[in-house]
Design an enzyme around this catalytic site. Structure first.
Site, mmCIF file in Angstrom:
data_model
loop_
_atom_site.group_PDB
_atom_site.id
_atom_site.type_symbol
_atom_site.label_atom_id
_atom_site.label_comp_id
_atom_site.label_asym_id
_atom_site.label_seq_id
_atom_site.Cartn_x
_atom_site.Cartn_y
_atom_site.Cartn_z
ATOM 1 N N ARG A 88 -27.099 11.251 81.614
ATOM 2 C CA ARG A 88 -25.796 10.980 82.232
ATOM 3 C C ARG A 88 -25.563 9.481 82.325
ATOM 4 O O ARG A 88 -24.570 9.039 82.895
ATOM 5 C CB ARG A 88 -25.756 11.547 83.668
ATOM 6 C CG ARG A 88 -25.766 13.052 83.719
ATOM 7 C CD ARG A 88 -25.567 13.551 85.148
ATOM 8 N NE ARG A 88 -26.062 14.923 85.267
ATOM 9 C CZ ARG A 88 -25.382 15.981 84.886
ATOM 10 N NH1 ARG A 88 -24.193 15.857 84.369
ATOM 11 N NH2 ARG A 88 -25.913 17.190 85.008
ATOM 12 N N GLY A 137 -24.695 3.754 79.841
ATOM 13 C CA GLY A 137 -25.264 2.698 78.988
ATOM 14 C C GLY A 137 -26.119 3.293 77.878
ATOM 15 O O GLY A 137 -26.019 2.907 76.700
ATOM 16 N N LYS A 138 -26.946 4.279 78.241
ATOM 17 C CA LYS A 138 -27.777 4.940 77.215
ATOM 18 C C LYS A 138 -26.881 5.681 76.214
ATOM 19 O O LYS A 138 -27.128 5.657 75.014
ATOM 20 C CB LYS A 138 -28.709 5.976 77.865
ATOM 21 C CG LYS A 138 -29.859 5.402 78.649
ATOM 22 C CD LYS A 138 -30.757 6.578 79.073
ATOM 23 C CE LYS A 138 -31.825 6.188 80.044
ATOM 24 N NZ LYS A 138 -32.595 7.344 80.519
ATOM 25 N N ASP A 163 -36.385 8.701 78.422
ATOM 26 C CA ASP A 163 -36.794 8.224 79.740
ATOM 27 C C ASP A 163 -37.323 6.817 79.537
ATOM 28 O O ASP A 163 -38.183 6.578 78.688
ATOM 29 C CB ASP A 163 -37.844 9.127 80.396
ATOM 30 C CG ASP A 163 -37.840 8.911 81.906
ATOM 31 O OD1 ASP A 163 -36.829 9.246 82.552
ATOM 32 O OD2 ASP A 163 -38.831 8.369 82.441
ATOM 33 N N PHE A 219 -26.757 -2.990 80.090
ATOM 34 C CA PHE A 219 -26.728 -2.309 81.386
ATOM 35 C C PHE A 219 -28.076 -2.500 82.069
ATOM 36 O O PHE A 219 -28.961 -3.194 81.538
ATOM 37 C CB PHE A 219 -26.399 -0.820 81.203
ATOM 38 C CG PHE A 219 -27.486 -0.024 80.505
ATOM 39 C CD1 PHE A 219 -27.600 -0.035 79.130
ATOM 40 C CD2 PHE A 219 -28.401 0.729 81.238
ATOM 41 C CE1 PHE A 219 -28.606 0.690 78.487
ATOM 42 C CE2 PHE A 219 -29.403 1.467 80.610
ATOM 43 C CZ PHE A 219 -29.506 1.436 79.228
ATOM 44 N N TYR A 258 -31.308 -3.493 83.781
ATOM 45 C CA TYR A 258 -32.001 -4.752 84.051
ATOM 46 C C TYR A 258 -31.704 -5.831 83.002
ATOM 47 O O TYR A 258 -32.309 -6.902 83.042
ATOM 48 C CB TYR A 258 -33.515 -4.500 84.105
ATOM 49 C CG TYR A 258 -33.959 -3.643 85.266
ATOM 50 C CD1 TYR A 258 -34.348 -4.216 86.475
ATOM 51 C CD2 TYR A 258 -33.990 -2.249 85.168
ATOM 52 C CE1 TYR A 258 -34.760 -3.434 87.546
ATOM 53 C CE2 TYR A 258 -34.393 -1.453 86.231
ATOM 54 C CZ TYR A 258 -34.785 -2.056 87.416
ATOM 55 O OH TYR A 258 -35.189 -1.278 88.484
ATOM 56 N N LYS A 266 -29.184 -6.137 70.315
ATOM 57 C CA LYS A 266 -29.982 -5.342 71.258
ATOM 58 C C LYS A 266 -30.502 -4.068 70.595
ATOM 59 O O LYS A 266 -31.680 -3.735 70.700
ATOM 60 C CB LYS A 266 -29.178 -4.985 72.522
ATOM 61 C CG LYS A 266 -30.038 -4.145 73.480
ATOM 62 C CD LYS A 266 -29.395 -3.772 74.793
ATOM 63 C CE LYS A 266 -30.352 -2.843 75.554
ATOM 64 N NZ LYS A 266 -29.802 -2.309 76.798
#
Ligand code: ITT
Length: 210
Positions: free
Chosen positions: A11, A14-15, A72, A160, A162, A183
């Site tokens: 959810r 950013g991912k 994860d 997003f 850190y 990135k």
């Protein structure tokens, strides 16, 4: 036949944004948990990134009947003995109901904990474990890491989590200053997915069958 479909078992916007960009050339229809608002929250109770990724992927594949890809991920900081690690999303606030802490609360807490820690002891790495689960029970795994340092001050507004405090030595910039193209090439997520690209391409025909 319906196009091959993959559910990104996350959810986190950013991912979702980064995974979509990384998977765009595979010709696979991409859904995320935003497309399944009725699905229950999947508690993250694993002791490792991989346990959490595998549990998320398995449960989403079972609940949707579609292939599911879970990510994860988190940040391991050497001066904190690897913390926040699997607790990266809930670092600034253990109680995650009704919502996780904001990204800024998490990186501000990190800067506070590292106050006084000199530059040469601020090593960190992002880790991403991915699990691809098929509804027939098959499970595949991939891992990516990205080394860096925790900056003294936040910089940049892209990415997003850190990213504003994650300094990438090879570019002399924070991850939040680098932009999505760079990135995705160097990140823990990009590296984990690079391992899965060939597999996803070879499974394309089978994915269409679910
Ligand atoms: P899902 O479980 O729904 O995928 P989540 O945000 O809870 O979303 P995780 O449990 O994997 O995801 O937690 C990941 C934590 O690590 C979270 O605080 C992120 O902000 C951070 N993180 C992961 N990848 C990152 C990246 O590329 N840049 C910055 N921070 C990242």
């Amino acid at each position: 036949m319906a196009p091959p479909t993959l559910v990104m078992a996350t959810r986190n916007p950013g991912k979702i944004r980064e995974l979509k960009a990384l998977l765009k050339d595979l010709g696979i229809k991409l859904l995320s948990l935003a497309d399944f608002p009725e699905l229950p929250e999947i508690p993250e109770v694993g002791a490792t990134f991989y346990e959490n990724a595998a549990a998320k992927a398995r449960q989403v594949a079972t609940l949707t009947g579609l292939p599911a890809l879970a990510d994860d991920s988190g940040l391991e900081v050497a001066a904190l003995n690897g913390r926040p690690g699997v607790y990266s999303a809930r670092y600034a606030k253990e109680q995650t109901f009704p919502a996780l802490p904001r990204d800024e609360d998490n990186w501000r807490k990190l800067l506070t904990e590292l106050k006084g820690v000199p530059w040469e002891r601020r090593q960190a790495r992002f880790v991403c474990e991915m699990a691809l689960a098929l509804p027939d029970g098959r499970l595949y795994r991939a891992r990516g890491e990205c080394d860096g340092m925790i900056a003294l001050n936040p910089k940049g507004s892209q990415g997003f989590g850190y990213d504003p405090v994650f300094w990438v030595p090879a570019y002399d910039r924070t991850m939040a200053q680098l932009g999505p193209r760079v990135k995705n090439k160097i990140s823990h997520r990009g590296r984990a997915l690079a391992d899965l690209q060939a597999l996803l391409a070879s499974l394309r025909g089978e994915l269409a069958g679910f």
